[in-house]
Scaffold this motif. Structure first.
Motif, PDB file in Angstrom:
ATOM      1  N   THR A 112       0.827  -1.205   0.000  1.00  0.00           N
ATOM      2  CA  THR A 112       0.000   0.000   0.000  1.00  0.00           C
ATOM      3  C   THR A 112       0.866   1.261   0.000  1.00  0.00           C
ATOM      4  OG1 THR A 112      -0.158  -0.089   2.418  1.00  0.00           O
ATOM      5  CG2 THR A 112      -1.914  -1.145   1.168  1.00  0.00           C
ATOM      6  N   ARG A 113       2.065   1.161   0.518  1.00  0.00           N
ATOM      7  CA  ARG A 113       2.949   2.321   0.537  1.00  0.00           C
ATOM      8  C   ARG A 113       3.628   2.542  -0.809  1.00  0.00           C
ATOM      9  NH1 ARG A 113       4.580   0.249   5.653  1.00  0.00           N
ATOM     10  NH2 ARG A 113       6.470  -0.553   4.679  1.00  0.00           N
ATOM     11  N   LEU A 114       3.750   1.467  -1.603  1.00  0.00           N
ATOM     12  CA  LEU A 114       4.432   1.589  -2.877  1.00  0.00           C
ATOM     13  C   LEU A 114       3.613   2.432  -3.846  1.00  0.00           C
ATOM     14  CD1 LEU A 114       5.797  -2.029  -3.448  1.00  0.00           C
ATOM     15  CD2 LEU A 114       7.094  -0.004  -2.792  1.00  0.00           C
ATOM     16  N   SER A 115       4.306   3.266  -4.585  1.00  0.00           N
ATOM     17  CA  SER A 115       3.628   4.096  -5.577  1.00  0.00           C
ATOM     18  C   SER A 115       3.129   3.269  -6.754  1.00  0.00           C
ATOM     19  CB  SER A 115       4.585   5.181  -6.077  1.00  0.00           C
ATOM     20  OG  SER A 115       5.033   5.974  -4.994  1.00  0.00           O
ATOM     21  N   VAL A 116       3.778   2.159  -7.006  1.00  0.00           N
ATOM     22  CA  VAL A 116       3.376   1.235  -8.055  1.00  0.00           C
ATOM     23  C   VAL A 116       3.804  -0.156  -7.594  1.00  0.00           C
ATOM     24  CG1 VAL A 116       5.532   1.472  -9.365  1.00  0.00           C
ATOM     25  CG2 VAL A 116       3.448   0.838 -10.549  1.00  0.00           C
ATOM     26  N   PRO A 117       2.988  -1.199  -7.799  1.00  0.00           N
ATOM     27  CA  PRO A 117       3.317  -2.521  -7.247  1.00  0.00           C
ATOM     28  C   PRO A 117       4.537  -3.171  -7.858  1.00  0.00           C
ATOM     29  CG  PRO A 117       1.362  -2.642  -8.645  1.00  0.00           C
ATOM     30  CD  PRO A 117       1.664  -1.184  -8.443  1.00  0.00           C
ATOM     31  N   GLY A 118       4.918  -2.786  -9.052  1.00  0.00           N
ATOM     32  CA  GLY A 118       6.073  -3.397  -9.698  1.00  0.00           C
ATOM     33  C   GLY A 118       6.176  -2.945 -11.137  1.00  0.00           C
ATOM     34  N   VAL A 119       7.077  -3.597 -11.865  1.00  0.00           N
ATOM     35  CA  VAL A 119       7.248  -3.315 -13.284  1.00  0.00           C
ATOM     36  C   VAL A 119       6.654  -4.478 -14.063  1.00  0.00           C
ATOM     37  CG1 VAL A 119       8.911  -2.896 -15.135  1.00  0.00           C
ATOM     38  CG2 VAL A 119       9.342  -1.994 -12.845  1.00  0.00           C
ATOM     39  N   TYR A 120       5.827  -4.173 -15.039  1.00  0.00           N
ATOM     40  CA  TYR A 120       5.126  -5.205 -15.798  1.00  0.00           C
ATOM     41  C   TYR A 120       5.363  -5.029 -17.294  1.00  0.00           C
ATOM     42  CZ  TYR A 120       2.796  -5.989 -11.368  1.00  0.00           C
ATOM     43  OH  TYR A 120       2.543  -6.254 -10.048  1.00  0.00           O
ATOM     44  N   PHE A 121       5.171  -6.128 -18.009  1.00  0.00           N
ATOM     45  CA  PHE A 121       5.413  -6.138 -19.447  1.00  0.00           C
ATOM     46  C   PHE A 121       4.255  -6.833 -20.151  1.00  0.00           C
ATOM     47  CE2 PHE A 121       9.346  -5.980 -17.160  1.00  0.00           C
ATOM     48  CZ  PHE A 121      10.128  -5.073 -17.859  1.00  0.00           C
ATOM     49  N   THR A 122       4.130  -6.560 -21.436  1.00  0.00           N
ATOM     50  CA  THR A 122       3.096  -7.183 -22.257  1.00  0.00           C
ATOM     51  C   THR A 122       3.765  -7.988 -23.360  1.00  0.00           C
ATOM     52  OG1 THR A 122       1.600  -5.337 -21.842  1.00  0.00           O
ATOM     53  CG2 THR A 122       1.063  -6.787 -23.685  1.00  0.00           C
ATOM     54  N   CYS A 123       3.382  -9.248 -23.497  1.00  0.00           N
ATOM     55  CA  CYS A 123       3.930 -10.088 -24.557  1.00  0.00           C
ATOM     56  C   CYS A 123       3.304  -9.671 -25.891  1.00  0.00           C
ATOM     57  CB  CYS A 123       3.643 -11.567 -24.274  1.00  0.00           C
ATOM     58  SG  CYS A 123       4.170 -12.663 -25.611  1.00  0.00           S
ATOM     59  N   PRO A 124       4.107  -9.314 -26.889  1.00  0.00           N
ATOM     60  CA  PRO A 124       3.540  -8.882 -28.178  1.00  0.00           C
ATOM     61  C   PRO A 124       2.887 -10.021 -28.956  1.00  0.00           C
ATOM     62  CG  PRO A 124       5.916  -9.049 -28.330  1.00  0.00           C
ATOM     63  CD  PRO A 124       5.576  -9.275 -26.896  1.00  0.00           C
ATOM     64  N   LEU A 125       3.176 -11.265 -28.580  1.00  0.00           N
ATOM     65  CA  LEU A 125       2.624 -12.412 -29.302  1.00  0.00           C
ATOM     66  C   LEU A 125       1.322 -12.916 -28.701  1.00  0.00           C
ATOM     67  CD1 LEU A 125       5.931 -14.420 -29.874  1.00  0.00           C
ATOM     68  CD2 LEU A 125       4.853 -12.754 -31.384  1.00  0.00           C
ATOM     69  N   THR A 126       1.193 -12.819 -27.376  1.00  0.00           N
ATOM     70  CA  THR A 126      -0.002 -13.356 -26.709  1.00  0.00           C
ATOM     71  C   THR A 126      -0.841 -12.282 -26.027  1.00  0.00           C
ATOM     72  OG1 THR A 126       1.161 -13.755 -24.608  1.00  0.00           O
ATOM     73  CG2 THR A 126       1.238 -15.504 -26.276  1.00  0.00           C
ATOM     74  N   GLY A 127      -0.248 -11.099 -25.778  1.00  0.00           N
ATOM     75  CA  GLY A 127      -0.964 -10.047 -25.064  1.00  0.00           C
ATOM     76  C   GLY A 127      -0.988 -10.242 -23.559  1.00  0.00           C
ATOM     77  N   ALA A 128      -0.295 -11.263 -23.055  1.00  0.00           N
ATOM     78  CA  ALA A 128      -0.292 -11.536 -21.616  1.00  0.00           C
ATOM     79  C   ALA A 128       0.524 -10.490 -20.862  1.00  0.00           C
ATOM     80  CB  ALA A 128       0.277 -12.923 -21.335  1.00  0.00           C
ATOM     81  N   THR A 129       0.082 -10.162 -19.653  1.00  0.00           N
ATOM     82  CA  THR A 129       0.816  -9.248 -18.772  1.00  0.00           C
ATOM     83  C   THR A 129       1.779 -10.065 -17.927  1.00  0.00           C
ATOM     84  OG1 THR A 129      -1.026  -7.689 -18.698  1.00  0.00           O
ATOM     85  CG2 THR A 129       0.620  -7.525 -16.949  1.00  0.00           C
ATOM     86  N   LEU A 130       3.040  -9.666 -17.896  1.00  0.00           N
ATOM     87  CA  LEU A 130       4.092 -10.461 -17.267  1.00  0.00           C
ATOM     88  C   LEU A 130       4.925  -9.623 -16.314  1.00  0.00           C
ATOM     89  CD1 LEU A 130       5.384 -11.924 -20.648  1.00  0.00           C
ATOM     90  CD2 LEU A 130       3.773 -13.064 -19.114  1.00  0.00           C
ATOM     91  N   THR A 131       5.461 -10.299 -15.291  1.00  0.00           N
ATOM     92  CA  THR A 131       6.470  -9.662 -14.451  1.00  0.00           C
ATOM     93  C   THR A 131       7.819  -9.795 -15.151  1.00  0.00           C
ATOM     94  OG1 THR A 131       6.954 -11.696 -13.229  1.00  0.00           O
ATOM     95  CG2 THR A 131       5.193 -10.280 -12.371  1.00  0.00           C
ATOM     96  N   ARG A 132       8.803  -9.110 -14.634  1.00  0.00           N
ATOM     97  CA  ARG A 132      10.121  -9.151 -15.271  1.00  0.00           C
ATOM     98  C   ARG A 132      10.696 -10.565 -15.255  1.00  0.00           C
ATOM     99  NH1 ARG A 132      15.006  -5.218 -13.376  1.00  0.00           N
ATOM    100  NH2 ARG A 132      14.759  -6.456 -11.485  1.00  0.00           N
ATOM    101  N   SER A 133      10.448 -11.323 -14.193  1.00  0.00           N
ATOM    102  CA  SER A 133      10.984 -12.677 -14.095  1.00  0.00           C
ATOM    103  C   SER A 133      10.250 -13.663 -14.992  1.00  0.00           C
ATOM    104  CB  SER A 133      10.915 -13.165 -12.636  1.00  0.00           C
ATOM    105  OG  SER A 133       9.570 -13.182 -12.183  1.00  0.00           O
ATOM    106  N   GLU A 134       9.047 -13.331 -15.409  1.00  0.00           N
ATOM    107  CA  GLU A 134       8.248 -14.248 -16.234  1.00  0.00           C
ATOM    108  C   GLU A 134       8.453 -14.046 -17.730  1.00  0.00           C
ATOM    109  OE1 GLU A 134       4.313 -14.549 -13.288  1.00  0.00           O
ATOM    110  OE2 GLU A 134       4.404 -13.077 -14.916  1.00  0.00           O
ATOM    111  N   ARG A 135       8.913 -12.889 -18.117  1.00  0.00           N
ATOM    112  CA  ARG A 135       8.840 -12.517 -19.540  1.00  0.00           C
ATOM    113  C   ARG A 135       9.681 -13.407 -20.442  1.00  0.00           C
ATOM    114  NH1 ARG A 135      12.173  -6.737 -19.551  1.00  0.00           N
ATOM    115  NH2 ARG A 135      13.971  -7.481 -18.368  1.00  0.00           N
ATOM    116  N   GLU A 136      10.906 -13.775 -20.040  1.00  0.00           N
ATOM    117  CA  GLU A 136      11.781 -14.536 -20.930  1.00  0.00           C
ATOM    118  C   GLU A 136      11.210 -15.923 -21.213  1.00  0.00           C
ATOM    119  OE1 GLU A 136      16.448 -15.971 -21.305  1.00  0.00           O
ATOM    120  OE2 GLU A 136      15.866 -14.530 -19.762  1.00  0.00           O
ATOM    121  N   ALA A 137      10.793 -16.633 -20.160  1.00  0.00           N
ATOM    122  CA  ALA A 137      10.239 -17.980 -20.343  1.00  0.00           C
ATOM    123  C   ALA A 137       8.948 -17.928 -21.157  1.00  0.00           C
ATOM    124  CB  ALA A 137       9.990 -18.632 -18.989  1.00  0.00           C
ATOM    125  N   HIS A 138       8.130 -16.922 -20.900  1.00  0.00           N
ATOM    126  CA  HIS A 138       6.860 -16.803 -21.626  1.00  0.00           C
ATOM    127  C   HIS A 138       7.104 -16.529 -23.106  1.00  0.00           C
ATOM    128  CE1 HIS A 138       2.537 -15.899 -22.030  1.00  0.00           C
ATOM    129  NE2 HIS A 138       2.949 -15.036 -22.943  1.00  0.00           N
TER     130      HIS A 138
END
Length: 437
Positions: A110-136
């Motif tokens: 609740t104190r964080l200004s943003v919960p984290g950094v997120y990414f969108t897969c251009p092939l599937t449109g899925a929202t990913l965390t930084r640790s998930e993006r490479e495997a996805h």
């Protein structure tokens, strides 16, 4: 007392006799002590466990033997209950610890200004965390083989291999294979690649996806005899191609040469906030920093020293070098733009995104984004859409509050013509308007 223990002995002997065995009647028993037949029937059931243990202990004392260490059933129950209570208390303690940790994390969230950094897969449109993006991304590219093996193999070559020079070398050699085949379609030697060839192994085979691309062109694996060798070797062989097949090969070669790595796109997570005195307060997650947790801690300890360092007389070159070093510590930046109505627009950016990217983000969030506007950075620095300067170079990392202003001349013309002030944020952002805590 002796008579009492003798009676206990009888009970024990009765048990040892077992069912179906008849005990000898005790003639020494007095008539008034003889039990009724129904009582005798009940008595001849096996004595209770407690009675047996009590009898054994009593006999041990009489015969002066060491008393066996036995537990009564009540003691056993007490011990069992104690163990269960201890286990329950331990489980409760663990639960409370987990709840405490989760509560702390929730408070931190609740104190964080943003919960984290997120990414969108251009092939599937899925929202990913930084640790998930490479495997996805890898999984998404491999799934493309079912639709277009040529496109998928091009993606593999340009995405799975980090060394861009090796990729370029492999692409050049494969392109040469295709050129030779297209120029000499009937020459068999150009349609055969020896897999064990040193150049192929060191320049092409080592690049992930290169073999898959050759297979998409029509090459197949074949074991063929080699002159001067007893054993056969593997070759990639391309059957003779028709003119249409050759044109398709050229198209795939061109696609390979134009290929670019597939990258997950940064999700800017546009968000609108109502006017707040906390607009300049930022609490960022670790992903925003290009530092380890230990380095961050050390940096915080060194902040007090920076005041003294800034007070020292330094040359302009020294200051610029230090500023560049500071900017490299950040991967991302969180920017807020204060609008004329007091509302705030927030988005996440790469630290090295250029100013036109920021202006484009703001423009896309406005109802009338086509109208010219200005952004004013801390220190009254006016930012220009036309300036191809990185956010980090404008000292807008790791977070900053900017001020939005419509172009004064354009607004004067609109007012003179009797027009209204333009609308601000798009409805979809205002519908999710939040408050800064």
């Amino acid at each position: 007392m002796k008579k009492f223990f003798e009676d206990i002995k009888k009970d024990i002997k009765f048990k040892s006799a077992g069912p179906g065995k008849k005990l000898t009647e005790d003639t020494s028993a007095k008539p008034d002590k003889v039990q009724s037949s129904s009582a005798t029937k009940n008595l001849r059931h096996a004595p209770s466990e407690g009675a047996q243990r009590a009898g054994a202990a009593a006999l041990a004392r009489i015969e002066q033997r060491p008393r066996p260490m036995v537990h009564t059933s009540q003691e056993a129950i007490k011990n069992q209950v104690k163990r269960e209570l201890e286990a329950e208390a331990a489980a409760l303690d663990d639960t409370e610890k987990v709840a405490s940790v989760e509560g702390a994390e929730m408070k931190g969230a609740t104190r964080l200004s943003v919960p984290g950094v997120y990414f969108t897969c251009p092939l599937t449109g899925a929202t990913l965390t930084r640790s998930e993006r490479e495997a996805h991304l890898k999984e998404a590219i491999l799934m493309r083989f079912e639709e277009d093996d040529g496109e998928a193999s091009v993606m593999m070559i340009h995405t799975f291999n980090k060394d861009r020079e090796k990729v370029k070398t492999a692409v050049d050699i494969i392109s040469k294979y295709v050129d030779n085949i297209c120029k000499n379609p009937t020459e068999e030697k150009y349609r055969k690649i020896k897999v064990g060839n040193k150049v192929f192994q060191e320049k092409v085979h080592c690049v992930e996806g290169s073999r898959e691309f050759l297979q998409s062109l029509g090459f197949i694996s074949v074991m063929l005899p080699v002159e001067g060798q007893d054993e056969e070797e593997e070759f990639l062989v391309l059957p003779e191609q028709s003119p249409d097949d050759l044109e398709l090969m050229k198209e795939r070669r061109d696609r390979l040469q134009r290929g670019e790595p597939v990258r997950a796109q940064l999700d800017r997570r546009p968000q609108a906030f109502s006017p707040s005195p906390n607009a300049q307060h930022f609490e960022l997650p670790p992903e925003f920093y290009n530092l380890t947790a230990e380095e961050l801690k050390k940096e915080q300890q060194q902040r007090t020293e920076s005041v003294e360092r800034h007070a020292m007389l330094r040359t302009k070159a020294m200051r610029e070098k230090e500023e560049q070093r500071e900017r490299r510590k950040y991967n991302y930046t969180l920017l807020r733009i204060r609008l004329p109505d007091g509302n705030l627009l927030q988005g996440t950016f790469y630290a090295w995104d250029r100013l036109p990217v920021l202006f484009g983000f703001v423009r896309e969030s406005l109802v009338d984004g086509w109208q010219p506007f200005e952004l004013i950075a801390p220190g009254s620095q006016k930012l220009q859409d036309s300036d191809d300067v990185a956010l980090a170079e404008c000292n807008l990392v790791p977070a900053a509050l900017l001020t939005f202003a419509w172009d004064a001349a354009v607004q004067a013309d609109i007012a003179a013509a009797g027009g209204k002030s333009p609308s601000l944020l798009k409805p979809e952002l205002l519908e999710n308007l939040q408050s800064l805590s």
